[in-house]
Design a protein around this motif. Sequence first.
Motif, PDB file in Angstrom:
ATOM      1  N   PHE A 188       0.097   6.625  -5.362  1.00 55.54           N
ATOM      2  CA  PHE A 188      -0.731   6.333  -4.186  1.00 55.54           C
ATOM      3  C   PHE A 188      -1.749   7.457  -4.105  1.00 55.54           C
ATOM      4  CE2 PHE A 188       3.478   4.558  -3.088  1.00 55.54           C
ATOM      5  CZ  PHE A 188       3.125   3.231  -2.859  1.00 55.54           C
ATOM      6  N   GLU A 242       5.099   2.950   9.175  1.00 59.74           N
ATOM      7  CA  GLU A 242       4.647   4.158   8.512  1.00 59.74           C
ATOM      8  C   GLU A 242       5.440   5.336   9.064  1.00 59.74           C
ATOM      9  OE1 GLU A 242       2.048   3.641   6.533  1.00 59.74           O
ATOM     10  OE2 GLU A 242       1.589   5.690   5.954  1.00 59.74           O
ATOM     11  N   GLY A 285       7.695  -2.385   4.404  1.00 61.59           N
ATOM     12  CA  GLY A 285       7.415  -3.707   4.948  1.00 61.59           C
ATOM     13  C   GLY A 285       8.652  -4.275   5.624  1.00 61.59           C
ATOM     14  N   HIS A 329       4.865 -12.724  -0.320  1.00 55.74           N
ATOM     15  CA  HIS A 329       3.587 -12.150   0.121  1.00 55.74           C
ATOM     16  C   HIS A 329       2.985 -12.957   1.255  1.00 55.74           C
ATOM     17  CE1 HIS A 329       3.947 -10.516  -3.949  1.00 55.74           C
ATOM     18  NE2 HIS A 329       3.231  -9.506  -3.498  1.00 55.74           N
ATOM     19  N   ARG A 345      -4.145  -8.326   4.273  1.00 51.15           N
ATOM     20  CA  ARG A 345      -4.661  -8.206   2.908  1.00 51.15           C
ATOM     21  C   ARG A 345      -5.022  -9.571   2.371  1.00 51.15           C
ATOM     22  NH1 ARG A 345      -0.512  -3.914  -0.018  1.00 51.15           N
ATOM     23  NH2 ARG A 345      -0.657  -2.381   1.655  1.00 51.15           N
ATOM     24  N   PHE A 370       0.955  -9.202   7.469  1.00 53.09           N
ATOM     25  CA  PHE A 370       2.366  -8.815   7.530  1.00 53.09           C
ATOM     26  C   PHE A 370       2.484  -7.539   8.346  1.00 53.09           C
ATOM     27  CE2 PHE A 370       2.202  -5.503   4.157  1.00 53.09           C
ATOM     28  CZ  PHE A 370       0.998  -5.836   3.546  1.00 53.09           C
ATOM     29  N   ASP A 394      -4.161 -11.290   0.125  1.00 55.02           N
ATOM     30  CA  ASP A 394      -3.133 -11.685  -0.851  1.00 55.02           C
ATOM     31  C   ASP A 394      -2.917 -13.189  -0.727  1.00 55.02           C
ATOM     32  OD1 ASP A 394      -2.713  -9.154  -1.743  1.00 55.02           O
ATOM     33  OD2 ASP A 394      -0.857  -8.794  -0.618  1.00 55.02           O
ATOM     34  N   SER A 425      -1.203   3.356   7.106  1.00 55.74           N
ATOM     35  CA  SER A 425      -1.478   4.764   6.788  1.00 55.74           C
ATOM     36  C   SER A 425      -2.635   5.397   7.567  1.00 55.74           C
ATOM     37  CB  SER A 425      -1.685   4.922   5.281  1.00 55.74           C
ATOM     38  OG  SER A 425      -0.522   4.516   4.595  1.00 55.74           O
ATOM     39  N   ARG A 447      10.214  -7.560   4.319  1.00 62.95           N
ATOM     40  CA  ARG A 447      11.030  -7.460   3.103  1.00 62.95           C
ATOM     41  C   ARG A 447      12.422  -6.924   3.453  1.00 62.95           C
ATOM     42  NH1 ARG A 447       7.166  -6.469  -1.274  1.00 62.95           N
ATOM     43  NH2 ARG A 447       5.626  -8.122  -1.012  1.00 62.95           N
ATOM     44  N   ILE A 504      11.801  -1.328  -1.662  1.00 64.87           N
ATOM     45  CA  ILE A 504      11.503  -1.593  -0.252  1.00 64.87           C
ATOM     46  C   ILE A 504      10.393  -0.734   0.357  1.00 64.87           C
ATOM     47  CG2 ILE A 504      13.731  -2.664   0.348  1.00 64.87           C
ATOM     48  CD1 ILE A 504      14.384  -0.035   1.822  1.00 64.87           C
ATOM     49  N   LEU A 505      10.041   0.349  -0.298  1.00 64.69           N
ATOM     50  CA  LEU A 505       8.950   1.136   0.311  1.00 64.69           C
ATOM     51  C   LEU A 505       8.248   2.055  -0.679  1.00 64.69           C
ATOM     52  CD1 LEU A 505      10.057   4.291   0.848  1.00 64.69           C
ATOM     53  CD2 LEU A 505      11.232   3.180   2.720  1.00 64.69           C
ATOM     54  N   ALA A 512       6.297   5.952  -0.912  1.00 66.14           N
ATOM     55  CA  ALA A 512       6.369   7.238  -0.199  1.00 66.14           C
ATOM     56  C   ALA A 512       5.824   8.351  -1.089  1.00 66.14           C
ATOM     57  CB  ALA A 512       7.822   7.531   0.182  1.00 66.14           C
TER      58      ALA A 512
HETATM   59  C1  FA5 Z   1       1.183   0.947   1.026  1.00 66.01           C
HETATM   60  O1  FA5 Z   1       0.654   0.137   1.776  1.00 66.01           O
HETATM   61  C2  FA5 Z   1       1.164   2.402   1.344  1.00 66.01           C
HETATM   62  N1  FA5 Z   1       0.295   2.662   2.461  1.00 66.01           N
HETATM   63  C3  FA5 Z   1       2.580   2.871   1.626  1.00 66.01           C
HETATM   64  C4  FA5 Z   1       2.702   4.358   1.644  1.00 66.01           C
HETATM   65  C5  FA5 Z   1       2.634   5.030   2.861  1.00 66.01           C
HETATM   66  C6  FA5 Z   1       2.868   5.100   0.481  1.00 66.01           C
HETATM   67  C7  FA5 Z   1       2.716   6.417   2.894  1.00 66.01           C
HETATM   68  C8  FA5 Z   1       2.962   6.475   0.502  1.00 66.01           C
HETATM   69  C9  FA5 Z   1       2.887   7.114   1.710  1.00 66.01           C
HETATM   70  P1  FA5 Z   1       2.149  -0.859  -0.621  1.00 66.01           P
HETATM   71  O2  FA5 Z   1       0.868  -1.547  -0.899  1.00 66.01           O
HETATM   72  O3  FA5 Z   1       3.108  -0.752  -1.734  1.00 66.01           O
HETATM   73  O4  FA5 Z   1       1.932   0.617  -0.058  1.00 66.01           O
HETATM   74  O5  FA5 Z   1       2.871  -1.609   0.597  1.00 66.01           O
HETATM   75  C10 FA5 Z   1       4.023  -1.089   1.223  1.00 66.01           C
HETATM   76  C11 FA5 Z   1       5.037  -2.182   1.510  1.00 66.01           C
HETATM   77  O6  FA5 Z   1       4.423  -3.253   2.206  1.00 66.01           O
HETATM   78  C12 FA5 Z   1       5.597  -2.817   0.254  1.00 66.01           C
HETATM   79  O7  FA5 Z   1       6.697  -2.085  -0.236  1.00 66.01           O
HETATM   80  C13 FA5 Z   1       6.040  -4.167   0.789  1.00 66.01           C
HETATM   81  O8  FA5 Z   1       7.293  -4.060   1.415  1.00 66.01           O
HETATM   82  C14 FA5 Z   1       5.019  -4.472   1.839  1.00 66.01           C
HETATM   83  N2  FA5 Z   1       3.977  -5.413   1.371  1.00 66.01           N
HETATM   84  C15 FA5 Z   1       2.897  -5.142   0.587  1.00 66.01           C
HETATM   85  N3  FA5 Z   1       2.140  -6.238   0.427  1.00 66.01           N
HETATM   86  C16 FA5 Z   1       2.742  -7.237   1.119  1.00 66.01           C
HETATM   87  C17 FA5 Z   1       2.435  -8.614   1.378  1.00 66.01           C
HETATM   88  N4  FA5 Z   1       1.350  -9.226   0.923  1.00 66.01           N
HETATM   89  N5  FA5 Z   1       3.303  -9.337   2.141  1.00 66.01           N
HETATM   90  C18 FA5 Z   1       4.392  -8.741   2.659  1.00 66.01           C
HETATM   91  N6  FA5 Z   1       4.714  -7.463   2.480  1.00 66.01           N
HETATM   92  C19 FA5 Z   1       3.908  -6.708   1.728  1.00 66.01           C
END
Ligand code: FA5
Length: 337
Positions: free
Chosen positions: A245, A207, A306, A199, A191, A203, A193, A165, A309, A277-278, A280
């Motif tokens: 968010f 965007e 991601g 996870h 992250r 990863f 994680d 982002s 995923r 999956i995402l 938004a």
């Molecule tokens: C975000 O990171 C937001 N920046 C997304 C966003 C962008 C929202 C613009 C609104 C507008 P989130 O933390 O949910 O959101 O991560 C987005 C995607 O990253 C998840 O749906 C998942 O597919 C992937 N993801 C998150 N954490 C992990 C992880 N540890 N390992 C693999 N994939 C991950």
Amino acid sequence: LQSEALEKIKAAENLKELQEIKVAYLGKKGSLTKVLKGMGKLTKEERPVVGEIANRVRESITEALENKSELLEKKALEEQLEKEAIDITLPGRPVNVGGPHLLTSIIEEIEDLFIGMGFEVREGPEVETDYFNFEALNLPQGHPARDMQDTFYITNELLLRTHTSPVQARTMREYKGEKPVKMICSGKVYRRDTDDATHSHQFTQIEGLFVDKNVRMSDLKGILDTFAKKMFGQERKIRLRPSYFPFTEPSVEMDISCKVCNGDGCSVCKGTGWIEILGAGMVHPNVLEMAGYDPDIYSGFAFGMGPERIAMLKYGVNDIRQFYTNDIRFLKQYHKA
Ligand code: FA5
């Protein structure tokens, strides 16, 4: 003398023997040379006769030697060629050709889909400032939502980006609040994680951001629905669930229907038939304003997904760690011929 020499030449089997014969007859101490040297002892009348004979003998021996030498050289060459011949019918050694990593292919496929819908592709740094990763996205210091993404800090101000982002904020700032923005960006994010089947501490994300006059939630839904159908098939449905968010308002999470039918009947993922999956939403007015866009004139949507995923869902990969352990047997399955 002549017939004896010719006989020997005929019998010679190699160039060495031939050389010996040449020395024996025509060399300094050779038989014919001796005859020629003895000419002085002959009478005046005998000399031209013997001389002529001796010359003829020398010529015929020389000629025979030359012919034979040519023959033997040719034979030697043929033997060598035979010995060193290459069998062009032997199968070649296989050359290992690499191919793109499954994750690279998926990211390129997703990028192509969005390029086809008019998005430009941009990039941003992996080592990011606190400002672009959080603050410019409406996440000031001490905001509780910072904990949603456990962060690897390098210094107080520098960190490994936790999502893609910040590229939104960077692009809007570059466009100076004047031009519409329609971009996607892919890249690595980090992250703290704990690694498990779904996870990873590192990863990738893709965007998307669309800012213009009169951009609405229905535009977001239309784009995402087109993406899901192109990526997974026309029979897929999408579902938007309310979410949170800090940088979007309203915010949603998108699920995709995951009913899988094969010869044994149909099964649904996780029992619900939907998989997330995402994330938004509509770009928060604070985010637009901080980047120099007037929220009364401009509006926009953003999404983040991601690709791991998505690849897992599309290809039935059941452990995200497969993307990073580089087991060639796994990776090879996805190389296109
Ligand atoms: C975000 O990171 C937001 N920046 C997304 C966003 C962008 C929202 C613009 C609104 C507008 P989130 O933390 O949910 O959101 O991560 C987005 C995607 O990253 C998840 O749906 C998942 O597919 C992937 N993801 C998150 N954490 C992990 C992880 N540890 N390992 C693999 N994939 C991950």
